[in-house]
Design a protein around this motif. Structure first.
Motif, PDB file in Angstrom:
ATOM      1  N   UNK A   1      41.856  32.720  36.943  1.00 18.01           N
ATOM      2  CA  UNK A   1      41.425  31.601  36.114  1.00 18.01           C
ATOM      3  C   UNK A   1      42.625  31.041  35.357  1.00 18.01           C
ATOM      4  N   UNK A   2      42.823  29.722  35.436  1.00 18.02           N
ATOM      5  CA  UNK A   2      43.818  29.054  34.613  1.00 18.02           C
ATOM      6  C   UNK A   2      43.181  28.830  33.250  1.00 18.02           C
ATOM      7  N   UNK A   3      43.729  29.466  32.230  1.00 14.90           N
ATOM      8  CA  UNK A   3      43.162  29.403  30.884  1.00 14.90           C
ATOM      9  C   UNK A   3      43.705  28.165  30.176  1.00 14.90           C
ATOM     10  N   UNK A   4      42.808  27.264  29.780  1.00 17.31           N
ATOM     11  CA  UNK A   4      43.224  26.045  29.097  1.00 17.31           C
ATOM     12  C   UNK A   4      43.087  26.149  27.582  1.00 17.31           C
ATOM     13  N   UNK A   5      42.238  27.056  27.111  1.00 16.22           N
ATOM     14  CA  UNK A   5      42.056  27.232  25.667  1.00 16.22           C
ATOM     15  C   UNK A   5      41.511  28.616  25.388  1.00 16.22           C
ATOM     16  N   UNK A   6      42.072  29.252  24.356  1.00 14.55           N
ATOM     17  CA  UNK A   6      41.594  30.563  23.915  1.00 14.55           C
ATOM     18  C   UNK A   6      41.039  30.400  22.507  1.00 14.55           C
ATOM     19  N   UNK A   7      39.718  30.431  22.385  1.00 13.02           N
ATOM     20  CA  UNK A   7      39.073  30.233  21.089  1.00 13.02           C
ATOM     21  C   UNK A   7      39.010  31.542  20.308  1.00 13.02           C
ATOM     22  N   UNK A   8      39.046  31.431  18.987  1.00  8.37           N
ATOM     23  CA  UNK A   8      39.006  32.605  18.123  1.00  8.37           C
ATOM     24  C   UNK A   8      37.714  33.391  18.238  1.00  8.37           C
ATOM     25  N   UNK A   9      36.631  32.728  18.687  1.00 12.90           N
ATOM     26  CA  UNK A   9      35.351  33.422  18.798  1.00 12.90           C
ATOM     27  C   UNK A   9      35.254  34.280  20.064  1.00 12.90           C
ATOM     28  N   UNK A  10      36.330  34.299  20.885  1.00 13.47           N
ATOM     29  CA  UNK A  10      36.330  35.132  22.091  1.00 13.47           C
ATOM     30  C   UNK A  10      35.973  34.385  23.358  1.00 13.47           C
ATOM     31  N   UNK A  11      35.450  33.170  23.238  1.00  6.06           N
ATOM     32  CA  UNK A  11      35.133  32.351  24.406  1.00  6.06           C
ATOM     33  C   UNK A  11      36.354  31.521  24.768  1.00  6.06           C
ATOM     34  N   UNK A  12      36.687  31.536  26.038  1.00  7.91           N
ATOM     35  CA  UNK A  12      37.836  30.785  26.520  1.00  7.91           C
ATOM     36  C   UNK A  12      37.365  29.682  27.440  1.00  7.91           C
ATOM     37  N   UNK A  13      38.191  28.651  27.585  1.00  4.55           N
ATOM     38  CA  UNK A  13      37.948  27.576  28.545  1.00  4.55           C
ATOM     39  C   UNK A  13      38.964  27.728  29.661  1.00  4.55           C
ATOM     40  N   UNK A  14      38.527  27.403  30.870  1.00  5.07           N
ATOM     41  CA  UNK A  14      39.464  27.492  31.973  1.00  5.07           C
ATOM     42  C   UNK A  14      38.869  26.999  33.269  1.00  5.07           C
ATOM     43  N   UNK A  15      39.705  27.063  34.307  1.00  6.96           N
ATOM     44  CA  UNK A  15      39.305  26.642  35.655  1.00  6.96           C
ATOM     45  C   UNK A  15      39.494  27.820  36.603  1.00  6.96           C
ATOM     46  N   UNK A  16      38.438  28.117  37.340  1.00 14.80           N
ATOM     47  CA  UNK A  16      38.474  29.203  38.308  1.00 14.80           C
ATOM     48  C   UNK A  16      39.251  28.728  39.534  1.00 14.80           C
ATOM     49  N   UNK A  17      40.384  29.367  39.830  1.00 17.01           N
ATOM     50  CA  UNK A  17      41.216  28.967  40.957  1.00 17.01           C
ATOM     51  C   UNK A  17      40.537  29.250  42.297  1.00 17.01           C
TER      52      UNK A  17
END
Length: 104
Positions: free
Chosen positions: A60-76
């Motif tokens: 997964x390319x991680x685009x954002x790491x949120x403090x609440x533990x949920x991250x945003x990204x794109x599954x390669x």
């Protein structure tokens, strides 16, 4: 004689003894920030439409790491993007090797 841009004329012989001006220095290309790559350690089934499905081993390319533990990204693997639990993965480098600091 050689015609110069300022309209004056000088022979090549006159210019030959002069040092060349320094070559223009091109600006370096803008540095591209690389985004972290994460490897899924566990499968995850989305609970809402904005979440990302994970299978063990997905990259997964991680685009954002949120403090609440949920991250945003794109599954390669699938091309899908969305939110996923950061604790279901580990950050790896571009070659798929573990980083020194290890797990998420």
């Amino acid at each position: 004689p050689t015609s110069n841009t300022d309209g004056s004329t000088r022979s090549i012989a006159e210019l030959k003894g002069r040092p060349l001006p320094p070559a223009p220095v091109a600006a370096p290309p803008p540095r591209k920030e690389s985004m972290p790559i994460a490897r899924a350690l566990y499968a995850y089934a989305p609970q809402s439409p904005d979440e990302l499905a994970l299978s063990y081993g997905d990259m997964i390319t991680v685009t954002e790491q949120n403090d609440d533990g949920w991250w945003s990204g794109a599954n390669q693997t699938t091309g899908a993007s969305g939110l996923f639990p950061g604790n279901y993965c580990e950050i790896v480098d571009d070659y798929g090797e573990d980083e020194d600091d290890g797990a998420c």
